[in-house]
Design an enzyme around this catalytic site. Structure first.
Site, PDB file in Angstrom:
ATOM      1  CE  LYS A  72      52.910 -18.334  -2.431  1.00  0.00           C
ATOM      2  NZ  LYS A  72      53.991 -17.157  -1.738  1.00  0.00           N
ATOM      3  N   GLY A 132      59.518  -6.047   8.465  1.00  0.00           N
ATOM      4  CA  GLY A 132      58.553  -7.052   7.986  1.00  0.00           C
ATOM      5  C   GLY A 132      59.038  -8.515   8.982  1.00  0.00           C
ATOM      6  CB  ALA A 133      56.454  -9.437  10.919  1.00  0.00           C
ATOM      7  N   GLY A 134      55.425 -10.108   7.691  1.00  0.00           N
ATOM      8  CA  GLY A 134      54.625 -10.463   7.296  1.00  0.00           C
ATOM      9  C   GLY A 134      54.395 -12.398   6.530  1.00  0.00           C
ATOM     10  N   GLY A 135      53.758 -12.748   5.853  1.00  0.00           N
ATOM     11  CA  GLY A 135      54.141 -14.407   5.015  1.00  0.00           C
ATOM     12  C   GLY A 135      55.686 -14.550   4.539  1.00  0.00           C
ATOM     13  CB  ALA A 136      57.469 -12.773   2.889  1.00  0.00           C
TER      14      ALA A 136
HETATM   15  P1  ATR Z   1      53.346 -10.969   2.965  1.00  0.00           P
HETATM   16  O1  ATR Z   1      52.411 -11.712   3.356  1.00  0.00           O
HETATM   17  O2  ATR Z   1      53.462 -10.275   1.133  1.00  0.00           O
HETATM   18  O3  ATR Z   1      54.563 -10.757   3.764  1.00  0.00           O
HETATM   19  P2  ATR Z   1      51.886  -9.084   4.829  1.00  0.00           P
HETATM   20  O4  ATR Z   1      51.254  -9.832   5.451  1.00  0.00           O
HETATM   21  O5  ATR Z   1      50.775  -8.328   4.259  1.00  0.00           O
HETATM   22  O6  ATR Z   1      53.025  -9.160   3.649  1.00  0.00           O
HETATM   23  O7  ATR Z   1      53.083  -8.333   4.829  1.00  0.00           O
HETATM   24  C1  ATR Z   1      53.171  -6.648   4.746  1.00  0.00           C
HETATM   25  C2  ATR Z   1      54.460  -6.620   5.870  1.00  0.00           C
HETATM   26  O8  ATR Z   1      54.556  -5.261   5.058  1.00  0.00           O
HETATM   27  C3  ATR Z   1      54.255  -6.213   7.193  1.00  0.00           C
HETATM   28  O9  ATR Z   1      55.480  -6.083   8.250  1.00  0.00           O
HETATM   29  C4  ATR Z   1      54.081  -4.687   7.585  1.00  0.00           C
HETATM   30  O10 ATR Z   1      54.186  -4.488   8.769  1.00  0.00           O
HETATM   31  P3  ATR Z   1      52.429  -4.524   9.873  1.00  0.00           P
HETATM   32  O11 ATR Z   1      52.589  -6.162  10.209  1.00  0.00           O
HETATM   33  O12 ATR Z   1      53.133  -3.746  10.792  1.00  0.00           O
HETATM   34  O13 ATR Z   1      51.219  -4.439   8.842  1.00  0.00           O
HETATM   35  C5  ATR Z   1      54.648  -4.597   6.711  1.00  0.00           C
HETATM   36  N1  ATR Z   1      53.903  -2.741   6.279  1.00  0.00           N
HETATM   37  C6  ATR Z   1      53.149  -2.613   5.389  1.00  0.00           C
HETATM   38  N2  ATR Z   1      52.771  -1.174   5.445  1.00  0.00           N
HETATM   39  C7  ATR Z   1      53.733  -0.873   6.231  1.00  0.00           C
HETATM   40  C8  ATR Z   1      54.534   1.092   6.772  1.00  0.00           C
HETATM   41  N3  ATR Z   1      53.377   1.920   5.870  1.00  0.00           N
HETATM   42  N4  ATR Z   1      55.368   1.064   7.496  1.00  0.00           N
HETATM   43  C9  ATR Z   1      55.799  -0.209   8.014  1.00  0.00           C
HETATM   44  N5  ATR Z   1      55.451  -1.557   7.748  1.00  0.00           N
HETATM   45  C10 ATR Z   1      54.352  -1.799   6.776  1.00  0.00           C
END
Ligand code: ATR
Length: 291
Positions: A72, A132-136
């Site tokens: 993406k 959350g703070a990933g790509g989505a």
């Molecule tokens: P996407 O791009 O699909 O949004 P990603 O970049 O892998 O996916 O992001 C996953 C999100 O889930 C992140 O916000 C991650 O938190 P971190 O930035 O601290 O890694 C969150 N996440 C995954 N496992 C977690 C957990 N066990 N507790 C809290 N947050 C979690």
């Protein structure tokens, strides 16, 4: 059975992996219902061949492409133009054929936008809590700002990632609407009446009994919740919302509408609510989702 002939247009999905995508069902059903002479298939593309794949697709006359993980971001370098919001987000999931090459869009956020509108949830003037703070989350934070949210609180386990998104949103919109907080602060928010959008992977099947926040007061003070997860169809996050009498929605409509928005861009058409509902029912059946 569909007839493929010399005038059939081709669309598809590039990503890796792509075999389990629901997108072929969405687009081929749309083509069938509308009687459009179009087929949609998947193309598994290696990361170092994205640009080559896009150029080849254009040369072959492919009408449009969807782009999924992990391409993406990298696909953007192969485009002749990018929609400004997709550019700011830094991710493109739909390529539309134009003169000289493809133009990139982000229909993931258009999908969520339409889901929110279906659910009767307006973000204007509201406080939004983004988990959350990933790509989505990054894409959704931009949507919230665009839709006039008064405050966007990005809450994440890793604070720096939330800070990065808040900064990007505030810079783009020249505002101070977005802020970052650690996820552990969820239980002690001063605000109430916020809309929560859950974008973490916590609660995704097979971890159905997990939620990123379990503090009951967080749910008590919320107005409504949207989880972008659709498997399971009712996540623990949604159950906690509903336990406190708050409406909660899963991510299936976001998935449906990102596809519909792409189809509309490729074909210059508008898909009716009734047609969308037919596709939605097919998706639920294909994914084995009982609501
Ligand atoms: P996407 O791009 O699909 O949004 P990603 O970049 O892998 O996916 O992001 C996953 C999100 O889930 C992140 O916000 C991650 O938190 P971190 O930035 O601290 O890694 C969150 N996440 C995954 N496992 C977690 C957990 N066990 N507790 C809290 N947050 C979690």
């Amino acid at each position: 059975m569909k007839t493929i002939d010399g005038t059939t247009r081709v669309c598809g999905l590039i990503g890796n992996p792509v075999a389990h995508s629901i997108s072929p069902l969405i687009h081929n059903r749309l083509a069938e219902i509308r009687n459009d002479n179009l087929v949609y298939t998947t193309f598994c593309v290696d990361s170092d061949r994205v640009s080559e794949a896009v150029k080849g697709a254009y040369a072959l006359g492919i009408l449009g492409l969807n782009v999924t993980v992990p391409h993406k971001q990298t696909v953007m370098a192969a485009l002749v133009e990018t929609d400004p919001l997709a550019e700011a987000i830094g991710a493109v999931n739909t390529l539309v054929r134009t003169d000289g090459g493809y133009k990139g869009y982000n229909t993931d956020i258009l999908g969520l936008d339409r889901e929110l509108s279906d659910a009767g949830l307006s973000l204007a003037g509201k406080t939004v809590v983004l988990l959350g703070a990933g790509g989505a989350a990054r894409a959704i934070a931009f949507l919230c700002a665009k839709r006039g949210a008064a405050k966007i609180m990005i809450m994440n386990r890793t604070l720096e990632r939330a800070q990065g998104i808040a900064e990007a949103v505030n810079n783009y919109f020249n505002s101070d609407t977005a802020c970052a907080k650690p996820l552990t602060d969820c239980g002690k928010l001063g605000e109430s009446g916020y809309i929560v959008i859950q974008t973490t992977s916590v609660g995704l099947h097979p971890h159905d009994d997990e939620a990123p926040v379990t503090d009951e007061s967080f749910y008590e003070k919320a107005e409504a919740g949207v989880d972008i997860i659709y498997n399971p169809a009712r996540t623990r996050f949604m159950k906690l919302m509903q336990k406190h009498g708050k409406p909660a929605f899963n991510g299936l409509k976001m998935l449906l509408y990102q596809g519909i928005a792409a189809y509309e861009l490729w074909n210059g058409c508008e898909i009716s609510r009734d047609t969308a509902q037919l596709i939605y029912d097919d998706m639920k059946q294909a994914l084995g989702i009982v609501e």
